[in-house]
Design a protein around this motif. Structure first.
Motif, PDB file in Angstrom:
ATOM      1  N   GLY A  65       0.594  -1.634   0.088  1.00 23.86           N
ATOM      2  CA  GLY A  65       0.180  -0.131   0.166  1.00 23.86           C
ATOM      3  C   GLY A  65       0.670   1.009  -0.149  1.00 23.86           C
ATOM      4  N   LEU A 122       2.778   1.865  -3.900  1.00 22.61           N
ATOM      5  CA  LEU A 122       2.001   1.526  -4.557  1.00 22.61           C
ATOM      6  C   LEU A 122       0.902   3.645  -4.252  1.00 22.61           C
ATOM      7  CD1 LEU A 122       1.232  -1.531  -5.905  1.00 22.61           C
ATOM      8  CD2 LEU A 122       2.479  -0.057  -6.993  1.00 22.61           C
ATOM      9  N   GLN A 123       1.151   3.609  -3.516  1.00 20.06           N
ATOM     10  CA  GLN A 123      -0.077   4.769  -2.482  1.00 20.06           C
ATOM     11  C   GLN A 123       0.269   6.351  -4.065  1.00 20.06           C
ATOM     12  OE1 GLN A 123       0.252   6.840   0.244  1.00 20.06           O
ATOM     13  NE2 GLN A 123      -1.530   6.738   0.811  1.00 20.06           N
ATOM     14  N   LYS A 176       0.740   5.639  -7.378  1.00 17.77           N
ATOM     15  CA  LYS A 176       0.670   4.690  -8.332  1.00 17.77           C
ATOM     16  C   LYS A 176      -0.565   4.528  -8.827  1.00 17.77           C
ATOM     17  CE  LYS A 176       5.080   4.049  -8.751  1.00 17.77           C
ATOM     18  NZ  LYS A 176       6.107   5.263 -10.021  1.00 17.77           N
ATOM     19  N   ARG A 177      -1.685   4.097  -7.504  1.00 14.82           N
ATOM     20  CA  ARG A 177      -2.843   3.601  -8.149  1.00 14.82           C
ATOM     21  C   ARG A 177      -3.600   2.704  -9.323  1.00 14.82           C
ATOM     22  NH1 ARG A 177      -5.110   0.081  -7.951  1.00 14.82           N
ATOM     23  NH2 ARG A 177      -6.920  -1.094  -6.422  1.00 14.82           N
ATOM     24  N   GLN A 178      -3.612   4.375  -9.626  1.00 10.78           N
ATOM     25  CA  GLN A 178      -3.881   3.980 -10.810  1.00 10.78           C
ATOM     26  C   GLN A 178      -3.750   3.738 -11.820  1.00 10.78           C
ATOM     27  OE1 GLN A 178      -7.543   5.406 -10.581  1.00 10.78           O
ATOM     28  NE2 GLN A 178      -6.948   5.682  -8.963  1.00 10.78           N
ATOM     29  N   ILE A 194      -4.600  -4.644  -7.780  1.00  6.60           N
ATOM     30  CA  ILE A 194      -4.332  -5.052  -6.299  1.00  6.60           C
ATOM     31  C   ILE A 194      -4.648  -6.010  -5.954  1.00  6.60           C
ATOM     32  CG2 ILE A 194      -3.414  -4.570  -4.142  1.00  6.60           C
ATOM     33  CD1 ILE A 194      -2.640  -1.586  -4.494  1.00  6.60           C
ATOM     34  N   GLN A 200      -4.105   1.245   1.922  1.00  2.40           N
ATOM     35  CA  GLN A 200      -4.507   2.550   1.629  1.00  2.40           C
ATOM     36  C   GLN A 200      -5.318   2.765   0.170  1.00  2.40           C
ATOM     37  OE1 GLN A 200      -1.295   5.079   2.777  1.00  2.40           O
ATOM     38  NE2 GLN A 200      -0.091   3.647   3.551  1.00  2.40           N
ATOM     39  N   THR A 201      -5.920   2.554   0.165  1.00  2.33           N
ATOM     40  CA  THR A 201      -7.052   2.420  -1.270  1.00  2.33           C
ATOM     41  C   THR A 201      -8.264   2.041  -1.259  1.00  2.33           C
ATOM     42  OG1 THR A 201      -7.447   1.727  -3.347  1.00  2.33           O
ATOM     43  CG2 THR A 201      -6.899  -0.145  -1.340  1.00  2.33           C
ATOM     44  N   ASP A 231      -8.575  -4.386  -6.346  1.00  2.00           N
ATOM     45  CA  ASP A 231      -9.240  -5.360  -8.058  1.00  2.00           C
ATOM     46  C   ASP A 231      -9.644  -6.479  -7.934  1.00  2.00           C
ATOM     47  OD1 ASP A 231      -8.457  -2.214  -9.465  1.00  2.00           O
ATOM     48  OD2 ASP A 231      -6.387  -2.748  -8.426  1.00  2.00           O
TER      49      ASP A 231
END
Length: 299
Positions: free
Chosen positions: A61, A64-65, A67-69, A73, A109-110, A114
């Protein structure tokens, strides 16, 4: 990097996935290698709430916080740690899954996961209740899609018939061709993606000394490793040969590889562009040892 559709979903995932169970305790190093993976084209990151009691989710988390888009995940649920920390118990109940997803979302942290996967399962589970939990989470927008992680043919066929799973994660390699009998054809028929783990058979096909593996004795394992080595060239390493073998099955969407170092990362990524196995080479690998079959969980 190549990308394939994840089952009936609208997600396109890299044919090499990043298995996050192998991440270290060093957050700075984890972020470095995860960011490097993204730069090299990997967009699929697989973890689980079980790994290191949730710490791997926290690490992923954080990394990739920002780079989430750009990424997809996946995480897993179903194994409940005992309060004394001595181990875990299987819990596929709806109330447990609904509780766990919020904890995973917080650690990752999302706002959404997915791909949410059941981390195991038996034919004696309350399967319809478990499916209802995932369907509920999908309706709530907490998860986009769901799947299972299982090597049990009877469990897999049950979920295929009753649920809307888009993927099944399972062990598959030259030393574990059990899925070829029924699971891979069934999943391909229903457009359900196979996510492969264990493509190098714990290193036995690459660099580990031969020893018994599943139903194979040491000599048989050695034969398989030699077959891999014989087809490896300056343009395709042993690990890349082993990975290509599983990726060549049409049911397989991605090989999820445990990665610890930049060297391992680059080797895995380059398996996609390395000289591809020919049909005769794939046949030679398949004929190097007798194919094995599932003996349990068939009905």
């Amino acid at each position: 990097m190549k990308y394939k559709q994840l089952g009936k979903s609208d997600l396109r995932i890299s044919t090499i996935g990043f298995g996050c169970m192998s991440l270290k305790a060093d957050q700075k190093e984890n972020e470095r290698i995860i960011h490097e993976a993204v730069e090299l084209g990997i967009n699929f990151f697989d973890t689980a709430d079980l790994y290191d009691k949730g710490m791997k989710e926290i690490s992923v988390g954080k990394a990739l916080q920002q780079k989430r888009q750009q990424v997809i995940i996946a995480t897993k649920v179903g194994n409940q740690w005992r309060k004394d920390g001595s181990g875990w118990d299987w819990n596929p109940r709806k109330d447990y899954i609904l509780t766990c997803v919020d904890q995973s979302l917080q650690r990752l942290q999302t706002d959404y996961i997915d791909l949410y996967q059941l981390h195991g399962g038996t034919i004696n589970d309350p399967i319809e209740e478990t499916i209802d939990a995932f369907e509920t989470l999908q309706q709530q927008g907490k998860i986009r899609y769901y799947g299972i992680s299982s090597i049990r043919p009877n469990v897999i066929s049950k979920y295929v018939s009753l649920s809307n799973i888009v993927s099944v994660m399972m062990q598959y390699s030259l030393l574990d061709r059990r899925p070829e009998e029924t699971c891979l054809p069934l999943l391909e028929e229903h457009n359900i993606s196979v996510l492969v783990r264990g493509s190098v058979a714990s290193g036995l096909l690459v660099n580990k000394p031969a020893k018994g593996y599943l139903n194979y004795n040491e000599d048989e394992v050695q034969k398989a490793a030699i077959a891999i080595q014989q087809l490896s060239t300056s343009n395709r390493s042993a690990a890349q040969t082993a990975i290509q073998f599983v990726l060549s099955n049409p049911a397989v969407t991605s090989a999820v590889v445990g990665i610890r170092t930049s060297e391992q990362l680059k080797e895995a990524v380059e398996a996609v562009s390395a000289t591809q196995l020919t049909e005769s080479q794939k046949e030679a690998l398949a004929n190097s040892i007798e194919r094995n079959y599932y003996s349990d969980h068939r009905e």
